[in-house]
Design a protein around this motif. Sequence first.
Motif, PDB file in Angstrom:
ATOM      1  N   ASP A   1      -6.457  12.188  -2.382  1.00  0.00           N
ATOM      2  CA  ASP A   1      -7.476  12.970  -4.075  1.00  0.00           C
ATOM      3  C   ASP A   1      -7.595  14.175  -3.859  1.00  0.00           C
ATOM      4  O   ASP A   1      -7.608  15.136  -3.142  1.00  0.00           O
TER       5      ASP A   1
ATOM      6  N   ASP B   1      -0.849   7.302   4.489  1.00  0.00           N
ATOM      7  CA  ASP B   1      -2.275   7.324   3.979  1.00  0.00           C
ATOM      8  C   ASP B   1      -3.483   8.151   4.362  1.00  0.00           C
ATOM      9  O   ASP B   1      -3.458   8.625   5.484  1.00  0.00           O
TER      10      ASP B   1
ATOM     11  N   ALA C   1      -1.505   9.009  -0.173  1.00  0.00           N
ATOM     12  CA  ALA C   1      -2.270   8.725  -0.737  1.00  0.00           C
ATOM     13  C   ALA C   1      -3.452   9.644   0.267  1.00  0.00           C
ATOM     14  O   ALA C   1      -3.449   9.747   0.872  1.00  0.00           O
TER      15      ALA C   1
ATOM     16  N   ALA D   1       1.340  10.513  -4.870  1.00  0.00           N
ATOM     17  CA  ALA D   1       1.276   8.925  -5.528  1.00  0.00           C
ATOM     18  C   ALA D   1       2.402   8.542  -5.610  1.00  0.00           C
ATOM     19  O   ALA D   1       3.095   8.039  -5.260  1.00  0.00           O
TER      20      ALA D   1
ATOM     21  N   GLY E   1       0.414  -1.383   0.381  1.00  0.00           N
ATOM     22  CA  GLY E   1      -0.182  -0.304  -0.134  1.00  0.00           C
ATOM     23  C   GLY E   1       0.701   1.683  -0.020  1.00  0.00           C
ATOM     24  O   GLY E   1       2.093   0.999   0.028  1.00  0.00           O
ATOM     25  N   PRO E   2      -0.267   2.452  -0.267  1.00  0.00           N
ATOM     26  CA  PRO E   2       0.655   3.948   0.025  1.00  0.00           C
ATOM     27  C   PRO E   2       1.823   3.988   1.327  1.00  0.00           C
ATOM     28  O   PRO E   2       1.215   3.260   2.454  1.00  0.00           O
TER      29      PRO E   2
ATOM     30  N   ARG F   1      -5.937   9.165   2.930  1.00  0.00           N
ATOM     31  CA  ARG F   1      -7.499   9.068   1.935  1.00  0.00           C
ATOM     32  C   ARG F   1      -8.118   9.374   2.937  1.00  0.00           C
ATOM     33  O   ARG F   1      -8.037   9.117   4.091  1.00  0.00           O
TER      34      ARG F   1
END
Length: 473
Positions: A429, A116, A427, A422, A112-113, A118
């Motif tokens: 948006d 995080d 991670a 990224a 995974g990143p 997110r």
Amino acid sequence: MTESWVNSAERIGADLHLELSGPGGRRAALTRALREAVRGGRLAPGTRLPPYRSLAADLGVARNTVADAYAELVAEGWLTARQGSGTRVADRAEPLRHAVRTPVKAPSRVRGPRHDLRQGAPDASAFPRAAWSAAYRRALQAAPSEAFGPGDPAGRRELREALTEYLARARGVRTEPDRIVVCSGVAHALRLLFGQGAGGVLSGPLGVEAYGLDFHRGLLTTAGVRTVPLPLDEHGARVDVLARERAVLLTPAHQFPTGGPLHPERRSAVIGWARARGAVVLEDDYDGEFRYDRRPVGALQGLDPERVVHLGSVSKSLSPALRLGWMVLPERYVEPVLAAKGEREAWASVLDQLALAEFIVSGAYDRHVRRMRQRYRRRRDRLVAALAAHAPHVEVTGIAAGLHAVLRLPPGTEGSTVKAAAWQGVALDGLAAFRHPEAGARVGDGLVVGYAAAAEHAYGAALEALCGVLPPG
């Protein structure tokens, strides 16, 4: 000849299933079935077989038939027979190579990143394991026997009563247990309300906020519901543009993702629109329990329980792994929703429902929410402080409540910043990811940064990495 026999567990403590088939009579068939069970690995070395009297009684054959089959397999080396130990599979009886089960390798973890950030996820490490376990045990001990049968599609009465009290006290919801239907979350609630095609409880067109969860829009589109985007400004959704829509979906306590509550005048206006049009307002109470620098904003449902469907879940307050949510419905929708759900509970675990009811009634839920409110506020404050120190040109909005913040960026920089993040393993948006495809004016470039999901020990490094990818001032 073909027979299936399952040994009685009361006799030897384990079940044994054999298929008796082929030529040669029952002794030959039994000998063949036992030999194949050992050869194929279904009977492991050391396995104790039933006494021949028990096996003969279960099969309905003569005792000598079983005794002779055992004796033949002992002579061949498949079985061993010792006084006081019974008949067992021989240690040297190895199954065929092609039947050997090779150890299944654990699936490799998807990397995974590194950081995080997110939105939408709570701090998984903060789940109240001890308190939840205690509530679960108490709920199991107190549960009536009928709770372990097929579940009521409305949900357990214990949970609906607990939610009635809690939602009235904490969110200003006016309801009663018979108007609450338990579901597995807001997405499940939308599926039940809109169904597929013309078979749903509600139908479109449905007004939605111009920025919102694309997942919700996607499932509505799949159900054949046309969604009409409502513009957003500093006061929330522009409900004054509602016209021929039959319903509207809002996040009035804390607009997702831009932040901020729906202005009081617009709250009154959307209720007036629903009354005049015979329409309904769907209220997604998105992280309504987490507020920091403002007074609590009550649920829109409290203004008119017959015109608002209140939707909530424990996905943010406890964990999305629990899969528990609720619909507080106008009376006219209760039976249609239950009909859409079916005769039995097929989604939300009845035992989890009982545990959540106990968790709420005992006060553990309130204590957990207060504790997490303090933790998330500290996380938010660290984010604001880091930006003030390293990127003072970046405006931070939507931080009075919720689990995320919006970082306003210079025009034209959102896409490159998301890509840079990224590349650095961060991670998050961009605002554009939540924009309705038919929306008109944009609300500007920005990042939606969640401050809840990152592990506590890694949060500082995550903030440092975030500041490192932001465009210069």
